[in-house]
Design an enzyme around this catalytic site. Structure first.
Site, PDB file in Angstrom:
ATOM      1  N   GLU A  25       7.440  -3.132  14.038  1.00  0.00           N
ATOM      2  CA  GLU A  25       8.026  -3.801  12.888  1.00  0.00           C
ATOM      3  C   GLU A  25       9.517  -3.479  12.819  1.00  0.00           C
ATOM      4  O   GLU A  25       9.930  -2.340  13.047  1.00  0.00           O
ATOM      5  CB  GLU A  25       7.321  -3.338  11.612  1.00  0.00           C
ATOM      6  N   CYS A  43      -9.713 -12.267   9.235  1.00  0.00           N
ATOM      7  CA  CYS A  43      -9.685 -13.660   8.779  1.00  0.00           C
ATOM      8  C   CYS A  43      -8.278 -14.152   8.455  1.00  0.00           C
ATOM      9  O   CYS A  43      -8.104 -15.320   8.111  1.00  0.00           O
ATOM     10  CB  CYS A  43     -10.587 -13.839   7.559  1.00  0.00           C
ATOM     11  N   CYS A  91     -13.634 -11.942   3.671  1.00  0.00           N
ATOM     12  CA  CYS A  91     -14.671 -11.672   4.670  1.00  0.00           C
ATOM     13  C   CYS A  91     -15.393 -10.353   4.424  1.00  0.00           C
ATOM     14  O   CYS A  91     -16.276  -9.988   5.204  1.00  0.00           O
ATOM     15  CB  CYS A  91     -14.072 -11.681   6.075  1.00  0.00           C
ATOM     16  N   CYS A 124     -11.412  -6.594   2.283  1.00  0.00           N
ATOM     17  CA  CYS A 124     -10.935  -7.974   2.181  1.00  0.00           C
ATOM     18  C   CYS A 124     -11.829  -8.764   1.230  1.00  0.00           C
ATOM     19  O   CYS A 124     -13.064  -8.721   1.338  1.00  0.00           O
ATOM     20  CB  CYS A 124     -10.912  -8.625   3.564  1.00  0.00           C
ATOM     21  N   CYS A 147      -5.546  -9.455   6.105  1.00  0.00           N
ATOM     22  CA  CYS A 147      -6.729  -9.030   6.858  1.00  0.00           C
ATOM     23  C   CYS A 147      -6.594  -9.501   8.297  1.00  0.00           C
ATOM     24  O   CYS A 147      -6.378 -10.691   8.558  1.00  0.00           O
ATOM     25  CB  CYS A 147      -7.987  -9.615   6.214  1.00  0.00           C
ATOM     26  N   ASP A 159       2.478   0.631  13.932  1.00  0.00           N
ATOM     27  CA  ASP A 159       2.894   0.728  12.531  1.00  0.00           C
ATOM     28  C   ASP A 159       3.471   2.124  12.320  1.00  0.00           C
ATOM     29  O   ASP A 159       2.756   3.124  12.415  1.00  0.00           O
ATOM     30  CB  ASP A 159       1.714   0.484  11.585  1.00  0.00           C
ATOM     31  N   ASP A 201      -3.350   1.509   7.603  1.00  0.00           N
ATOM     32  CA  ASP A 201      -2.369   1.616   8.681  1.00  0.00           C
ATOM     33  C   ASP A 201      -2.851   0.935   9.958  1.00  0.00           C
ATOM     34  O   ASP A 201      -2.069   0.283  10.657  1.00  0.00           O
ATOM     35  CB  ASP A 201      -2.051   3.086   8.942  1.00  0.00           C
TER      36      ASP A 201
END
Length: 384
Positions: free
Chosen positions: A276, A331, A350, A347, A328, A192, A357
């Site tokens: 990305e 999950c 969960c 989250c 997340c 990232d 990051d």
């Protein structure tokens, strides 16, 4: 795989004059060829073929009184200048017809003698590497080279460049050896890219942003202020321009060195690397433009891509619209958008607490793996 190896040159005063003459002749031939094709197009005449253009602006021009000085430089330099013009036109035509992917390519433009960067290109019949370690350029002489590493094979061509800071470089095109493929390893990594941290890896490592331009801003500001006070056309102004160019070159060199070292370490330690697909041009139009350009994400990503191909690694880009900061990685539930000042979040499904990051890097890794396993090549959602 073809790569470029660049080395510093230290020509003598006489060789610098000979190189300046070669730069000028190559520029004139390029502009003459471009002008001839533009005039033919305006007159409704057919496109001038490459061989006919060479006879017109090189062979025939040398016999005229106005262009007789073209014979003072190697003919290889003039022929390669026209070859660059042909390549520019072919890329333009391929872009207009849709055969070339990516951003639209503009038609070739006239080169100016005031351009800060000058270059000539030579093929094997225009240069040789001497046993004494020097580079022989036709009608220039043997130029001392600072060899920082050895070439993997004999170069097929060389580009002699003079940059804005007045430095000379030789850029060799060589064919790399397939034996350089690294042995397979198990780890895979998602990256990232950001501004606070230059890169955050899916294994939790964070690489701080060096901010080379920001650190050099004070010296640059003083040099640019000194430049603004110099009279145009004066010798002192030329010296001030060179001083500013040297500072910018130092920043660019430091950034490139950082990108090379980091990309090599990542490629060496991981079998697959995923990043990305950022819209750098779009981000460069925002108020964060200076920081985006200072980071050099596009250059770093390009290094990862070609080094992965060179050393037998896997490189992939995931969709820029992937909600990596909202999903997340435990999950795979999309938790919703979050402002940039939120660096950690929990989250709602969960109840796992995430570093923003690191979680984004792990989502990039999951999406890259899913894209790699997708036989059809289409976009798929990352699996748990």
């Amino acid at each position: 795989m073809q790569l470029r190896y660049r080395f510093r040159l230290y020509p003598t005063a006489g060789q610098q004059q000979a190189l300046a003459r070669a730069f000028g002749c190559a520029r004139v031939v390029f502009n003459d060829g471009l002008r001839a094709r533009q005039e033919a197009h305006a007159a409704g005449l057919p496109y001038i073929k490459d061989t006919d253009l060479q006879k017109q602006v090189v062979t025939a021009a040398k016999r005229t009184e106005e262009r007789a000085w073209l014979g003072e430089v190697s003919s290889v330099v003039l022929v390669q200048a026209l070859a660059d013009l042909h390549t520019g036109y072919r890329n333009f035509f391929a872009s207009v017809t849709g055969k070339r992917k990516g951003p639209k390519v503009a038609p070739p433009r006239f080169q100016s003698r005031k351009d800060n960067r000058q270059a000539i290109r030579l093929t094997r019949n225009g240069f040789t590497l001497r046993p004494n370690g020097r580079l022989y350029v036709a009608k220039v002489g043997e130029i001392p080279v600072r060899w920082s590493r050895s070439l993997p094979s004999d170069p097929s061509s060389v580009t002699v460049v003079k940059d804005a800071a007045g430095r000379y470089f030789a850029s060799f095109v060589v064919q790399t050896d397939p034996s350089e493929v690294l042995p397979e390893v198990t780890p895979e990594v998602g990256i990232d890219l950001g501004l606070t941290h230059f890169a955050v890896l899916s294994d939790g490592r964070k690489v701080s942003s060096p901010k080379f331009l920001r650190r050099a801003e004070r010296k640059l500001r003083m040099a640019q202020q000194d430049l603004s006070r110099k009279a145009k056309g004066s010798s002192n102004r030329k010296k001030a321009v060179a001083r500013v160019a040297r500072l910018h070159a130092r920043v660019a060199d430091a950034r490139r060195d950082h990108h090379h070292k980091l990309s090599t370490a990542i490629i060496r330690d991981n079998q697959a690397v995923y990043v990305e697909d950022l819209a750098v041009k779009g981000l460069a139009r925002t108020r964060l433009a200076k920081s985006v350009h200072d980071s050099g994400w596009a250059q770093f990503t390009a290094m990862l891509e070609y080094k992965a191909a060179r050393y037998g690694r896997v490189f992939g880009k995931v969709d820029r619209w992937l909600p990596s900061s909202q999903t997340c990685h435990v999950c795979m539930v999309v938790d919703g958008p979050k402002p940039l000042n939120v660096r950690t979040w929990t989250c709602g499904a969960c109840r796992t607490t995430h570093d923003r990051d690191v979680n984004a890097a792990r989502i990039v890794l999951a999406a890259g793996r899913a894209e790699r396993q997708n036989a059809c090549g289409g976009t798929v959602s990352p699996s748990a």
